[in-house]
Design an enzyme around this catalytic site. Sequence first.
Site, PDB file in Angstrom:
ATOM      1  CG  ASP A  57      -1.878   1.188   1.204  1.00 33.63           C
ATOM      2  OD1 ASP A  57      -2.517   1.444   0.161  1.00 33.63           O
ATOM      3  OD2 ASP A  57      -1.965   1.876   2.239  1.00 33.63           O
ATOM      4  CG  ASP A  60      -0.362   1.930  -3.733  1.00 31.62           C
ATOM      5  OD1 ASP A  60       0.133   2.748  -2.932  1.00 31.62           O
ATOM      6  OD2 ASP A  60      -1.536   1.517  -3.622  1.00 31.62           O
ATOM      7  CG  ASP A  77      -4.043   3.719  -2.468  1.00 23.77           C
ATOM      8  OD1 ASP A  77      -3.540   2.628  -2.123  1.00 23.77           O
ATOM      9  OD2 ASP A  77      -3.933   4.759  -1.779  1.00 23.77           O
ATOM     10  CG  ASP A  81      -5.854   1.922   1.352  1.00 22.99           C
ATOM     11  OD1 ASP A  81      -5.147   0.926   1.074  1.00 22.99           O
ATOM     12  OD2 ASP A  81      -5.425   3.091   1.324  1.00 22.99           O
TER      13      ASP A  81
END
Length: 194
Positions: A57, A60, A77, A81
Site C-alpha cells: 500500500d 503503490d 488505492d 484500502d
Amino acid sequence: MIDPPLNRIGRRMAARGISADRVTLVGLVLGLVAALVIALGAPMLALVPLLASRVADGLDGAVARATRQTDFGGYLDIAADFLFYAMIPLAFVLIDPAGNGAAGAFLLASFYVNGTSFLGFAILAEKHGHRTTAQGQKSLYYSNGILEGTETILFFVLLCLFAPYFAPLAWVFGALCFLTAALRVRAAYRIYVN
C-alpha cells in the site's frame, strides 16, 4: 520517515515496468489473504500477509510518483484500502460471531462513519481548491485525525497478537474512530461554513 526508502524501491519497480495499480492489487490480495487466515483461526500467521499488504500500500504511491499519478490509481488505492479495513474486523467476527459480533459491528460502523467523514472532507477540500502535503503527495486531500492508517495497522497487529481481546479492543478503537470523525466534521464546519 518512510517515504525516502519507499520512493527508492518505487523507482526501481517502475523502472522494471511494474505499474502502481498492479502494486495496489497485489496489496489488496495480500490483505484479503490475511483476513482469510484470521477467519480460519490463525491470526498470528496472518501478520505476514497483513504487513506485506501494507508495505504494498505504501509502495503503490511510490511507484506512481516515479511514473505518473492517475485519478483512477488514487481511486483504486482508496477503494482497496477500505475493503482491506473492512475485511480484517469481519474476519475476527467470523472466528467467534457470538463473542465478537457486536464489537465487530460497532467497529465496522465506526470505520464507515470515519471513512465517510474523510472522503467528504476531501470532496470539500477539492471543491475549494485546498491542497496539503502533510501526509505526503497524495491523489486526494488527506485530512488529519486522531486515528489514521498507521494507527489502524498497529491496531490490526494488536488484534492478531491478542485475538482473545478483540471485543474490548474493538470497542475502544471504534469509539476513537467515532471521535476522529466528529472532530473532522467539526473542522469542516469551521472551514467551510460560509
